[in-house]
Write a protein that holds these residues in place. Structure first.
Motif, PDB file in Angstrom:
ATOM      1  N   ILE A   8      38.900  33.944  36.830  1.00  0.00           N
ATOM      2  CA  ILE A   8      39.041  35.376  36.559  1.00  0.00           C
ATOM      3  C   ILE A   8      40.446  35.667  36.023  1.00  0.00           C
ATOM      4  CG2 ILE A   8      39.107  37.682  37.605  1.00  0.00           C
ATOM      5  CD1 ILE A   8      36.942  36.645  39.595  1.00  0.00           C
ATOM      6  N   SER A   9      41.477  35.095  36.643  1.00  0.00           N
ATOM      7  CA  SER A   9      42.859  35.308  36.199  1.00  0.00           C
ATOM      8  C   SER A   9      43.062  34.840  34.767  1.00  0.00           C
ATOM      9  CB  SER A   9      43.846  34.586  37.125  1.00  0.00           C
ATOM     10  OG  SER A   9      43.805  35.141  38.412  1.00  0.00           O
ATOM     11  N   ARG A  10      42.463  33.707  34.409  1.00  0.00           N
ATOM     12  CA  ARG A  10      42.569  33.206  33.032  1.00  0.00           C
ATOM     13  C   ARG A  10      41.892  34.152  32.041  1.00  0.00           C
ATOM     14  NH1 ARG A  10      43.387  28.338  35.271  1.00  0.00           N
ATOM     15  NH2 ARG A  10      44.781  26.932  34.199  1.00  0.00           N
ATOM     16  N   GLU A  11      40.724  34.661  32.418  1.00  0.00           N
ATOM     17  CA  GLU A  11      40.023  35.601  31.530  1.00  0.00           C
ATOM     18  C   GLU A  11      40.819  36.886  31.349  1.00  0.00           C
ATOM     19  OE1 GLU A  11      35.630  35.974  31.659  1.00  0.00           O
ATOM     20  OE2 GLU A  11      35.812  34.700  33.442  1.00  0.00           O
ATOM     21  N   VAL A  12      41.388  37.401  32.450  1.00  0.00           N
ATOM     22  CA  VAL A  12      42.232  38.596  32.381  1.00  0.00           C
ATOM     23  C   VAL A  12      43.419  38.317  31.455  1.00  0.00           C
ATOM     24  CG1 VAL A  12      43.878  39.996  33.718  1.00  0.00           C
ATOM     25  CG2 VAL A  12      41.548  39.634  34.589  1.00  0.00           C
ATOM     26  N   SER A  13      44.054  37.176  31.645  1.00  0.00           N
ATOM     27  CA  SER A  13      45.194  36.781  30.824  1.00  0.00           C
ATOM     28  C   SER A  13      44.839  36.776  29.344  1.00  0.00           C
ATOM     29  CB  SER A  13      45.668  35.389  31.257  1.00  0.00           C
ATOM     30  OG  SER A  13      46.624  34.888  30.356  1.00  0.00           O
ATOM     31  N   GLN A  14      43.724  36.135  29.036  1.00  0.00           N
ATOM     32  CA  GLN A  14      43.312  36.020  27.632  1.00  0.00           C
ATOM     33  C   GLN A  14      43.068  37.394  27.006  1.00  0.00           C
ATOM     34  OE1 GLN A  14      40.058  33.304  27.084  1.00  0.00           O
ATOM     35  NE2 GLN A  14      39.937  33.682  24.890  1.00  0.00           N
ATOM     36  N   LEU A  15      42.385  38.268  27.728  1.00  0.00           N
ATOM     37  CA  LEU A  15      42.114  39.611  27.192  1.00  0.00           C
ATOM     38  C   LEU A  15      43.388  40.415  26.990  1.00  0.00           C
ATOM     39  CD1 LEU A  15      38.842  40.657  29.044  1.00  0.00           C
ATOM     40  CD2 LEU A  15      39.167  40.495  26.566  1.00  0.00           C
ATOM     41  N   THR A  22      49.724  45.693  28.593  1.00  0.00           N
ATOM     42  CA  THR A  22      50.455  45.303  29.795  1.00  0.00           C
ATOM     43  C   THR A  22      49.772  45.830  31.049  1.00  0.00           C
ATOM     44  OG1 THR A  22      51.858  47.259  29.597  1.00  0.00           O
ATOM     45  CG2 THR A  22      52.686  45.196  28.618  1.00  0.00           C
ATOM     46  N   VAL A  23      50.059  45.175  32.177  1.00  0.00           N
ATOM     47  CA  VAL A  23      49.472  45.572  33.456  1.00  0.00           C
ATOM     48  C   VAL A  23      50.545  45.516  34.547  1.00  0.00           C
ATOM     49  CG1 VAL A  23      48.687  43.246  34.125  1.00  0.00           C
ATOM     50  CG2 VAL A  23      47.482  45.263  35.005  1.00  0.00           C
ATOM     51  N   SER A  24      50.338  46.348  35.568  1.00  0.00           N
ATOM     52  CA  SER A  24      51.186  46.337  36.756  1.00  0.00           C
ATOM     53  C   SER A  24      50.261  46.470  37.962  1.00  0.00           C
ATOM     54  CB  SER A  24      52.190  47.491  36.717  1.00  0.00           C
ATOM     55  OG  SER A  24      51.512  48.740  36.610  1.00  0.00           O
ATOM     56  N   THR A  25      50.845  46.338  39.153  1.00  0.00           N
ATOM     57  CA  THR A  25      50.045  46.504  40.363  1.00  0.00           C
ATOM     58  C   THR A  25      50.717  47.506  41.299  1.00  0.00           C
ATOM     59  OG1 THR A  25      51.157  44.638  41.451  1.00  0.00           O
ATOM     60  CG2 THR A  25      49.086  44.161  40.299  1.00  0.00           C
ATOM     61  N   ALA A  26      49.884  48.148  42.111  1.00  0.00           N
ATOM     62  CA  ALA A  26      50.324  49.044  43.181  1.00  0.00           C
ATOM     63  C   ALA A  26      49.509  48.636  44.400  1.00  0.00           C
ATOM     64  CB  ALA A  26      50.072  50.499  42.814  1.00  0.00           C
ATOM     65  N   ALA A  35      49.102  40.773  42.470  1.00  0.00           N
ATOM     66  CA  ALA A  35      50.155  40.330  41.544  1.00  0.00           C
ATOM     67  C   ALA A  35      50.215  38.811  41.494  1.00  0.00           C
ATOM     68  CB  ALA A  35      51.506  40.908  41.971  1.00  0.00           C
ATOM     69  N   GLU A  36      50.084  38.177  42.654  1.00  0.00           N
ATOM     70  CA  GLU A  36      50.100  36.712  42.714  1.00  0.00           C
ATOM     71  C   GLU A  36      48.949  36.118  41.897  1.00  0.00           C
ATOM     72  OE1 GLU A  36      50.178  33.159  46.066  1.00  0.00           O
ATOM     73  OE2 GLU A  36      49.362  35.105  46.608  1.00  0.00           O
ATOM     74  N   ALA A  37      47.778  36.750  41.969  1.00  0.00           N
ATOM     75  CA  ALA A  37      46.626  36.269  41.199  1.00  0.00           C
ATOM     76  C   ALA A  37      46.887  36.397  39.695  1.00  0.00           C
ATOM     77  CB  ALA A  37      45.365  37.035  41.592  1.00  0.00           C
ATOM     78  N   ILE A  38      47.552  37.467  39.301  1.00  0.00           N
ATOM     79  CA  ILE A  38      47.840  37.682  37.882  1.00  0.00           C
ATOM     80  C   ILE A  38      48.842  36.646  37.364  1.00  0.00           C
ATOM     81  CG2 ILE A  38      48.896  39.267  36.217  1.00  0.00           C
ATOM     82  CD1 ILE A  38      47.723  41.562  37.953  1.00  0.00           C
ATOM     83  N   ILE A  39      49.889  36.386  38.144  1.00  0.00           N
ATOM     84  CA  ILE A  39      50.932  35.475  37.657  1.00  0.00           C
ATOM     85  C   ILE A  39      50.592  34.009  37.875  1.00  0.00           C
ATOM     86  CG2 ILE A  39      52.746  37.209  37.845  1.00  0.00           C
ATOM     87  CD1 ILE A  39      53.076  34.418  40.221  1.00  0.00           C
ATOM     88  N   ALA A  40      49.417  33.724  38.396  1.00  0.00           N
ATOM     89  CA  ALA A  40      48.988  32.335  38.575  1.00  0.00           C
ATOM     90  C   ALA A  40      48.788  31.641  37.228  1.00  0.00           C
ATOM     91  CB  ALA A  40      47.694  32.281  39.390  1.00  0.00           C
ATOM     92  N   VAL A  41      48.625  32.429  36.177  1.00  0.00           N
ATOM     93  CA  VAL A  41      48.410  31.882  34.839  1.00  0.00           C
ATOM     94  C   VAL A  41      49.755  31.821  34.109  1.00  0.00           C
ATOM     95  CG1 VAL A  41      47.210  32.250  32.636  1.00  0.00           C
ATOM     96  CG2 VAL A  41      46.090  32.866  34.793  1.00  0.00           C
ATOM     97  N   ALA A 151      39.183  43.048  43.203  1.00  0.00           N
ATOM     98  CA  ALA A 151      40.081  43.821  42.342  1.00  0.00           C
ATOM     99  C   ALA A 151      40.245  43.143  40.986  1.00  0.00           C
ATOM    100  CB  ALA A 151      41.444  43.989  43.021  1.00  0.00           C
ATOM    101  N   MET A 152      40.412  41.828  41.003  1.00  0.00           N
ATOM    102  CA  MET A 152      40.570  41.099  39.746  1.00  0.00           C
ATOM    103  C   MET A 152      39.285  41.135  38.917  1.00  0.00           C
ATOM    104  SD  MET A 152      43.685  40.094  39.383  1.00  0.00           S
ATOM    105  CE  MET A 152      43.582  38.808  38.124  1.00  0.00           C
ATOM    106  N   GLN A 153      38.130  40.990  39.567  1.00  0.00           N
ATOM    107  CA  GLN A 153      36.856  41.049  38.848  1.00  0.00           C
ATOM    108  C   GLN A 153      36.633  42.443  38.271  1.00  0.00           C
ATOM    109  OE1 GLN A 153      34.486  38.398  38.228  1.00  0.00           O
ATOM    110  NE2 GLN A 153      33.975  39.984  36.734  1.00  0.00           N
TER     111      GLN A 153
END
Length: 169
Positions: A8-15, A22-26, A35-41, A151-153
């Motif tokens: 999922i993180s890779r797909e988010v990254s690619q899109l 850009t994206v941020s988290t709250a 945030a950790e899931a996002i920066i895993a890529v 949340a990521m999905q």
């Protein structure tokens, strides 16, 4: 992080790369796990600007602009707060999109009206948000893992719908 989360993180990254957005988290109860899931890529610095961990209402109000009246009337664990957290993160961190989470991970802190395991997720842009309520209690660690994955999905699905709208428009 489990295999499904990495996909999922890779797909988010690619899109986000393709859309040049850009994206941020709250995050409240998830405490930075999204945030950790996002920066895993690798290369996430191209599209991830940062996150605000707003574990207490004071931070939700001061940094994210969540209404103190809303917090007083409905508590921090409601759909409207999650939506305001998305808008606030986009504004405070100057991003196109944001992902937010607020809830009761457990093992304590729940009430009759808001039991442990209740977590509201939201994502979107300042103009459009989508939300999801997680309601099952599987213990703190699993509750947080489920909320992060959902949340990521949800954000991936949101990005796909945004991407289609851009291509059609």
């Amino acid at each position: 992080m489990d295999f499904e989360s990495k996909i999922i993180s890779r797909e988010v990254s690619q899109l986000l790369w393709e859309m040049e957005k850009t994206v941020s988290t709250a995050e409240s109860c998830t405490g930075g796990r999204i945030a950790e899931a996002i920066i895993a890529v690798p290369g996430a610095s191209k599209y991830f600007k940062g996150g605000i961990i707003s574990y207490v209402n004071e931070i939700k109000e001061s940094l994210l602009g969540v209404s103190s009246q809303l917090l007083a009337e409905k508590t921090a664990v409601c759909e409207e707060v999650a939506v305001q957290m998305v808008r606030g993160a986009c504004r405070s961190l100057n991003t196109d999109f944001a992902i937010a989470a607020t809830g009761v991970a457990g093992p304590t802190g729940g009430t009759k009206d808001i039991p442990v395991g209740t977590i509201w997720l939201a994502c979107g842009s300042p103009e459009r948000q989508v939300t999801l309520k997680v309601e099952e209690d599987h213990g703190r660690d699993i509750n947080l893992a489920i909320a992060t994955n959902k949340a990521m999905q949800m954000f991936l699905d949101f990005l796909k719908s945004e991407d289609e709208t851009e291509k059609d428009g």
